[in-house]
Scaffold this motif. Structure first.
Motif, PDB file in Angstrom:
ATOM      1  N   ALA A   3       0.866  -1.029  -0.033  1.00 35.46           N
ATOM      2  CA  ALA A   3       0.185  -0.024   0.061  1.00 35.46           C
ATOM      3  C   ALA A   3       1.011   1.217   0.008  1.00 35.46           C
ATOM      4  O   ALA A   3       1.921   1.102   0.589  1.00 35.46           O
ATOM      5  CB  ALA A   3      -1.081   0.119   1.281  1.00 35.46           C
ATOM      6  N   LYS A   4       0.463   2.315  -0.414  1.00 34.07           N
ATOM      7  CA  LYS A   4       1.284   3.392  -0.583  1.00 34.07           C
ATOM      8  C   LYS A   4       1.106   4.167   0.486  1.00 34.07           C
ATOM      9  O   LYS A   4       0.198   4.390   1.186  1.00 34.07           O
ATOM     10  CB  LYS A   4       0.683   4.358  -1.877  1.00 34.07           C
ATOM     11  CG  LYS A   4       1.036   3.796  -3.411  1.00 34.07           C
ATOM     12  CD  LYS A   4       0.254   4.673  -4.364  1.00 34.07           C
ATOM     13  CE  LYS A   4       0.489   4.104  -5.835  1.00 34.07           C
ATOM     14  NZ  LYS A   4       0.136   2.580  -5.638  1.00 34.07           N
ATOM     15  N   LYS A   5       2.438   4.728   1.196  1.00 33.09           N
ATOM     16  CA  LYS A   5       2.735   5.247   2.271  1.00 33.09           C
ATOM     17  C   LYS A   5       3.608   6.404   2.093  1.00 33.09           C
ATOM     18  O   LYS A   5       4.571   6.115   1.659  1.00 33.09           O
ATOM     19  CB  LYS A   5       3.140   4.490   3.384  1.00 33.09           C
ATOM     20  CG  LYS A   5       2.268   3.343   3.882  1.00 33.09           C
ATOM     21  CD  LYS A   5       2.960   2.533   4.651  1.00 33.09           C
ATOM     22  CE  LYS A   5       2.026   1.068   4.898  1.00 33.09           C
ATOM     23  NZ  LYS A   5       1.456   0.363   3.994  1.00 33.09           N
ATOM     24  N   ILE A   6       2.780   7.625   2.149  1.00 33.76           N
ATOM     25  CA  ILE A   6       3.901   9.003   1.994  1.00 33.76           C
ATOM     26  C   ILE A   6       4.405   9.238   3.359  1.00 33.76           C
ATOM     27  O   ILE A   6       3.301   9.534   4.200  1.00 33.76           O
ATOM     28  CB  ILE A   6       3.183  10.075   1.389  1.00 33.76           C
ATOM     29  CG1 ILE A   6       2.872   9.531   0.027  1.00 33.76           C
ATOM     30  CG2 ILE A   6       3.953  11.282   1.066  1.00 33.76           C
ATOM     31  CD1 ILE A   6       2.109  10.562  -1.006  1.00 33.76           C
ATOM     32  N   VAL A   7       5.518   9.374   3.804  1.00 33.14           N
ATOM     33  CA  VAL A   7       6.022   9.674   5.254  1.00 33.14           C
ATOM     34  C   VAL A   7       6.578  10.818   4.922  1.00 33.14           C
ATOM     35  O   VAL A   7       7.943  10.977   4.369  1.00 33.14           O
ATOM     36  CB  VAL A   7       7.018   8.588   5.523  1.00 33.14           C
ATOM     37  CG1 VAL A   7       7.358   8.996   7.016  1.00 33.14           C
ATOM     38  CG2 VAL A   7       6.262   7.342   5.631  1.00 33.14           C
ATOM     39  N   LEU A  19       1.173  20.131   5.848  1.00 31.04           N
ATOM     40  CA  LEU A  19       1.307  19.594   4.453  1.00 31.04           C
ATOM     41  C   LEU A  19       0.605  18.505   4.373  1.00 31.04           C
ATOM     42  O   LEU A  19      -0.043  17.988   3.429  1.00 31.04           O
ATOM     43  CB  LEU A  19       2.659  19.820   3.701  1.00 31.04           C
ATOM     44  CG  LEU A  19       2.663  19.068   2.502  1.00 31.04           C
ATOM     45  CD1 LEU A  19       2.320  20.087   1.488  1.00 31.04           C
ATOM     46  CD2 LEU A  19       4.274  18.824   2.068  1.00 31.04           C
ATOM     47  N   GLY A  20       0.643  17.539   5.299  1.00 32.60           N
ATOM     48  CA  GLY A  20       0.289  16.245   5.359  1.00 32.60           C
ATOM     49  C   GLY A  20      -1.236  16.247   5.372  1.00 32.60           C
ATOM     50  O   GLY A  20      -1.795  15.357   4.589  1.00 32.60           O
ATOM     51  N   ARG A  21      -1.826  16.843   6.238  1.00 34.29           N
ATOM     52  CA  ARG A  21      -3.326  17.042   6.192  1.00 34.29           C
ATOM     53  C   ARG A  21      -3.706  17.665   4.856  1.00 34.29           C
ATOM     54  O   ARG A  21      -4.834  16.807   4.514  1.00 34.29           O
ATOM     55  CB  ARG A  21      -3.845  17.681   7.105  1.00 34.29           C
ATOM     56  CG  ARG A  21      -3.781  17.456   8.599  1.00 34.29           C
ATOM     57  CD  ARG A  21      -4.332  18.448   9.630  1.00 34.29           C
ATOM     58  NE  ARG A  21      -4.073  18.093  10.889  1.00 34.29           N
ATOM     59  CZ  ARG A  21      -3.073  18.248  11.867  1.00 34.29           C
ATOM     60  NH1 ARG A  21      -2.305  19.156  11.173  1.00 34.29           N
ATOM     61  NH2 ARG A  21      -2.779  17.819  12.807  1.00 34.29           N
ATOM     62  N   ASN A  28      -7.468  12.050  -0.912  1.00 34.70           N
ATOM     63  CA  ASN A  28      -8.503  11.536  -0.280  1.00 34.70           C
ATOM     64  C   ASN A  28      -7.939  10.227   0.279  1.00 34.70           C
ATOM     65  O   ASN A  28      -8.370   9.029   0.112  1.00 34.70           O
ATOM     66  CB  ASN A  28      -9.745  10.974  -1.203  1.00 34.70           C
ATOM     67  CG  ASN A  28     -10.938  10.399  -0.793  1.00 34.70           C
ATOM     68  OD1 ASN A  28     -10.942  11.051   0.306  1.00 34.70           O
ATOM     69  ND2 ASN A  28     -11.691   9.797  -1.365  1.00 34.70           N
ATOM     70  N   TRP A  29      -6.742  10.234   0.804  1.00 34.51           N
ATOM     71  CA  TRP A  29      -6.365   9.102   1.803  1.00 34.51           C
ATOM     72  C   TRP A  29      -6.301   9.469   3.338  1.00 34.51           C
ATOM     73  O   TRP A  29      -6.375  10.792   3.424  1.00 34.51           O
ATOM     74  CB  TRP A  29      -4.648   9.093   1.441  1.00 34.51           C
ATOM     75  CG  TRP A  29      -4.353   8.675   0.170  1.00 34.51           C
ATOM     76  CD1 TRP A  29      -5.328   8.458  -0.923  1.00 34.51           C
ATOM     77  CD2 TRP A  29      -3.081   8.472  -0.418  1.00 34.51           C
ATOM     78  NE1 TRP A  29      -4.502   7.946  -2.107  1.00 34.51           N
ATOM     79  CE2 TRP A  29      -3.287   8.214  -1.796  1.00 34.51           C
ATOM     80  CE3 TRP A  29      -1.765   8.512   0.199  1.00 34.51           C
ATOM     81  CZ2 TRP A  29      -2.089   7.736  -2.689  1.00 34.51           C
ATOM     82  CZ3 TRP A  29      -0.668   8.304  -0.592  1.00 34.51           C
ATOM     83  CH2 TRP A  29      -0.802   7.895  -2.173  1.00 34.51           C
ATOM     84  N   PRO A  30      -6.102   8.733   4.249  1.00 27.43           N
ATOM     85  CA  PRO A  30      -5.979   8.949   5.771  1.00 27.43           C
ATOM     86  C   PRO A  30      -4.932   9.638   6.023  1.00 27.43           C
ATOM     87  O   PRO A  30      -3.633   9.683   5.099  1.00 27.43           O
ATOM     88  CB  PRO A  30      -6.242   7.649   6.219  1.00 27.43           C
ATOM     89  CG  PRO A  30      -6.714   6.457   5.324  1.00 27.43           C
ATOM     90  CD  PRO A  30      -6.171   7.253   4.013  1.00 27.43           C
ATOM     91  N   PHE A  31      -4.692  10.676   7.048  1.00 26.55           N
ATOM     92  CA  PHE A  31      -3.780  11.317   7.355  1.00 26.55           C
ATOM     93  C   PHE A  31      -3.432  10.763   8.917  1.00 26.55           C
ATOM     94  O   PHE A  31      -4.270  10.573   9.770  1.00 26.55           O
ATOM     95  CB  PHE A  31      -3.860  12.795   7.350  1.00 26.55           C
ATOM     96  CG  PHE A  31      -2.773  13.459   7.910  1.00 26.55           C
ATOM     97  CD1 PHE A  31      -1.530  13.708   7.578  1.00 26.55           C
ATOM     98  CD2 PHE A  31      -3.060  14.018   9.456  1.00 26.55           C
ATOM     99  CE1 PHE A  31      -0.611  14.084   8.232  1.00 26.55           C
ATOM    100  CE2 PHE A  31      -2.205  14.505  10.149  1.00 26.55           C
ATOM    101  CZ  PHE A  31      -0.758  14.614   9.551  1.00 26.55           C
ATOM    102  N   THR A  75      -3.044   2.626   2.476  1.00 28.45           N
ATOM    103  CA  THR A  75      -2.408   3.610   1.913  1.00 28.45           C
ATOM    104  C   THR A  75      -2.866   4.980   2.851  1.00 28.45           C
ATOM    105  O   THR A  75      -3.968   5.048   3.334  1.00 28.45           O
ATOM    106  CB  THR A  75      -3.015   3.864   0.653  1.00 28.45           C
ATOM    107  OG1 THR A  75      -2.785   2.583  -0.365  1.00 28.45           O
ATOM    108  CG2 THR A  75      -2.661   4.984  -0.109  1.00 28.45           C
ATOM    109  N   PHE A  76      -1.831   5.787   3.103  1.00 28.71           N
ATOM    110  CA  PHE A  76      -1.954   6.833   3.792  1.00 28.71           C
ATOM    111  C   PHE A  76      -0.792   7.806   3.733  1.00 28.71           C
ATOM    112  O   PHE A  76       0.181   7.617   3.040  1.00 28.71           O
ATOM    113  CB  PHE A  76      -2.148   6.653   5.591  1.00 28.71           C
ATOM    114  CG  PHE A  76      -0.934   5.736   6.097  1.00 28.71           C
ATOM    115  CD1 PHE A  76       0.174   6.461   6.406  1.00 28.71           C
ATOM    116  CD2 PHE A  76      -1.070   4.267   6.144  1.00 28.71           C
ATOM    117  CE1 PHE A  76       1.044   5.587   6.908  1.00 28.71           C
ATOM    118  CE2 PHE A  76      -0.093   3.587   6.763  1.00 28.71           C
ATOM    119  CZ  PHE A  76       1.038   4.264   7.127  1.00 28.71           C
ATOM    120  N   VAL A  77      -0.767   8.955   4.417  1.00 30.34           N
ATOM    121  CA  VAL A  77       0.119  10.011   4.435  1.00 30.34           C
ATOM    122  C   VAL A  77       0.282   9.933   6.055  1.00 30.34           C
ATOM    123  O   VAL A  77      -0.422  10.284   6.890  1.00 30.34           O
ATOM    124  CB  VAL A  77      -0.281  11.545   4.086  1.00 30.34           C
ATOM    125  CG1 VAL A  77       0.730  12.603   4.309  1.00 30.34           C
ATOM    126  CG2 VAL A  77      -0.768  11.402   2.498  1.00 30.34           C
TER     127      VAL A  77
END
Length: 177
Positions: A3-7, A19-21, A28-31, A75-77
């Motif tokens: 799953a994509k995870k931006i950290v 920026l993350g929020r 439209n991903w969870p933060f 998937t999330f940020v």
């Protein structure tokens, strides 16, 4: 990476949570904010953890919570705390399980943010006056920058907008899964 995870990584006050929020909303991903997750697990504020248990205990807890969130099959940020990538091989873990993004914000911008509103909520700065904050920021940056520079994506200065991140980097994120 299933799953994509931006950290998001970077100095305290660099805008990771803000920026993350915004990025998560646009995608439209969870933060998630790592500090909020730590406080929920410990059932106390980070400042309380620092004062009652010390930084060493906090860093172990931080790594444990980071591992838990990165192991999620979603998937999330995620916005990390400023020190999270710099301890316990956390940056290697972040890069293995997600796409790291370094928000490289000039120290004078961070100083302005910290001295205007945020010193009281940041345990590493709460007892310092402005000249001491400047020295602490410079020292932290020199110690931490080598970890931040290991990020897969580096946003410098004005590049730190969700629109630019999506426009310039999202196609790369699609290929890293």
């Amino acid at each position: 990476m299933d799953a994509k995870k931006i950290v998001l990584v970077g100095m305290p006050g660099s805008g990771k949570s803000t920026l993350g929020r915004s990025l998560a909303a646009k995608l439209n991903w969870p933060f998630y904010d790592l500090d909020d997750l730590i406080e929920a697990k410990a059932e106390k504020a980070i400042s309380e953890i620092f004062s009652s248990e010390g930084e060493g205990y906090f860093r172990k807890l931080e790594t444990s919570v980071l591992e838990e969130i990165l192991d999620k099959k979603e998937t999330f940020v995620l916005a990390t705390g400023g020190g999270a990538p710099c301890y316990n091989e956390n940056m290697a873990l972040i890069n293995k399980k997600g796409v790291s993004v370094y928000l490289d914000v000039p120290l004078n911008n961070i100083l302005e943010r910290l001295t205007n509103t945020q010193v009281a909520i940041r345990p590493l700065f709460s007892s310092l006056d402005t000249p001491e904050i400047i020295l602490k920021l410079k020292d932290m940056h020199s110690q931490r920058n080598a970890f931040y520079e290991k990020a897969k994506i580096k946003l410098r200065g004005e590049d730190s907008s969700p629109e630019l991140l999506i426009a310039n980097w999202l196609p790369l994120l699609e290929t890293k899964s």
